[in-house]
Design an enzyme around this catalytic site. Structure first.
Site, PDB file in Angstrom:
ATOM      1  N   GLY A   1       0.682  -1.398   0.137  1.00 19.24           N
ATOM      2  CA  GLY A   1      -0.017  -0.172  -0.122  1.00 19.24           C
ATOM      3  C   GLY A   1       0.940   1.259   0.209  1.00 19.24           C
ATOM      4  CE1 TYR A   2       0.614   7.321   2.706  1.00 18.63           C
ATOM      5  CE2 TYR A   2       2.606   7.798   1.257  1.00 18.63           C
ATOM      6  CZ  TYR A   2       1.374   8.294   2.214  1.00 18.63           C
ATOM      7  OH  TYR A   2       1.344   9.499   2.558  1.00 18.63           O
TER       8      TYR A   2
ATOM      9  CE  LYS B   1       7.832   8.316  -9.117  1.00 14.73           C
ATOM     10  NZ  LYS B   1       7.036   9.454  -8.548  1.00 14.73           N
TER      11      LYS B   1
ATOM     12  CD  GLN C   1       6.997  -8.117   3.732  1.00 14.25           C
ATOM     13  OE1 GLN C   1       6.062  -8.866   3.487  1.00 14.25           O
ATOM     14  NE2 GLN C   1       7.674  -7.023   3.415  1.00 14.25           N
TER      15      GLN C   1
ATOM     16  N   GLY D   1       5.663   3.739  -8.818  1.00 12.68           N
ATOM     17  CA  GLY D   1       6.276   2.616  -9.216  1.00 12.68           C
ATOM     18  C   GLY D   1       5.112   1.324  -9.205  1.00 12.68           C
ATOM     19  CG  HIS D   2       3.027   0.316  -5.253  1.00 11.69           C
ATOM     20  ND1 HIS D   2       3.502   1.618  -4.587  1.00 11.69           N
ATOM     21  CD2 HIS D   2       3.766  -0.642  -4.715  1.00 11.69           C
ATOM     22  CE1 HIS D   2       3.963   1.224  -3.598  1.00 11.69           C
ATOM     23  NE2 HIS D   2       4.291   0.009  -3.648  1.00 11.69           N
TER      24      HIS D   2
ATOM     25  CB  SER E   1       5.772   3.342   0.868  1.00  6.68           C
ATOM     26  OG  SER E   1       4.992   2.330  -0.362  1.00  6.68           O
TER      27      SER E   1
END
Ligand code: AMP
Length: 281
Positions: free
Chosen positions: A31-32, A184, A61, A36-37, A186
């Site tokens: 998320g965030y 990039k 993790q 890139g995502h 988060s």
């Protein structure tokens, strides 16, 4: 675009799509979401009829002194980002949905996880592989999309998918950077303006290493020295590692030949950033 929180709901939706003969891509994230995502989501949208994006900050993790609590979370922002990139479904489970009581089974990998981040984050890849394996079993995608930004993760996922015969194709996507070169992430949101400026030392140092290889340097140690020395010119930077490894097995090489990963992890203040490039020697 729909958001679902339970495994049952994702499975029901994917089953419906399957009945219609549609193909499904999966983009696992914490998320965030940033560009890139979104590049992974767009790639999936271009190659599959439907795209599922998982948004889950995976507790197993994170090590005990890592940033699990502080990790940025904003589902509304993520919904907009997925919508904009053309994704169809967000799977956003609670930790208790993914890890009910007495959770005791893990996907544990060796070799590709010995060095780099695996050396300094001992339980990290076990957590990553376990959650990714679970997501594969929950969504049953045709293809799954991962960024080269996390190159060791990519090599490790490819390995366990091959070793354990998961019926999914792994698609690698290039690193998306800010205009000034910073990869990039988060975690870039942790940086104050002074640190944000200092963080440019990662991509700049890698660029020097890459240029040296392009000019014919083949000694891994020389490349490590060039990169390390340049990183050390930034007072806010503290080097965690600089490594030159073969991209398939993530083992150190002395001479650069074949597909080689040059990877670094650097603390800028309290924020640990990673970056890399892959070059064919
Ligand atoms: P994360 O949310 O950090 O776990 O990342 C989810 C996926 O997005 C992973 O496959 C990452 O490698 C990928 N990713 C994160 N940042 C970037 C980036 N700057 N460029 C390309 N892929 C990225």
């Amino acid at each position: 675009m729909k958001v679902v929180k339970t495994i049952q709901e994702v499975r029901a939706q994917v089953q419906e799509w399957r009945k219609e003969g549609l193909t499904v891509g999966l983009v696992p994230t914490m998320g965030y979401l940033h560009e890139g995502h979104q590049s992974l989501i767009r790639k999936s949208v271009s190659e599959n009829d439907r795209t599922v994006v998982s948004v889950f900050v995976n507790p197993i993790q994170f090590g005990p002194n890592e940033d699990l609590e502080a990790y940025p979370r904003d589902l509304n922002r993520d919904m907009k980002a997925v919508e904009e990139a053309g994704g169809d479904l967000i799977f956003h489970p609670e930790p208790s949905e993914m890890y009910p009581g007495h959770f005791t089974s893990f996907i544990d990998t060796t070799e590709t996880t010995e060095l780099l981040c695996g050396a300094v984050r001992p339980i990290h890849f076990r957590g990553v592989c376990t959650v990714v394996g679970k997501l594969f079993n929950i969504v049953l995608p045709d293809k799954a999309y991962f960024g080269q930004k996390d190159a060791q993760q990519l090599a490790t996922i490819r390995r366990f998918v091959r070793d354990l015969n998961f019926p999914v194709e792994i698609v690698a996507c290039p690193i998306v950077r800010e205009e000034d070169g910073l990869a990039k992430s988060s975690r870039n949101t942790y940086l104050n303006p002074q640190e944000r400026q200092a963080a440019l030392i990662l991509s700049k140092s890698l660029k020097l290493g890459k240029a040296a290889i392009e000019q014919g340097e083949r000694s891994a140690q020389r490349i490590i020295d060039i990169i390390r020395q340049n990183l050390q010119t930034e007072p806010l930077a503290r080097v965690d590692y600089v490594e030159v490894v073969d991209f398939e097995n993530i083992q150190r090489v002395e001479t650069i030949q074949g597909e080689t990963l040059v990877a670094i992890a650097v603390y800028i203040g309290k924020t640990r950033l990673i970056d890399n490039f892959i070059i064919k020697g």
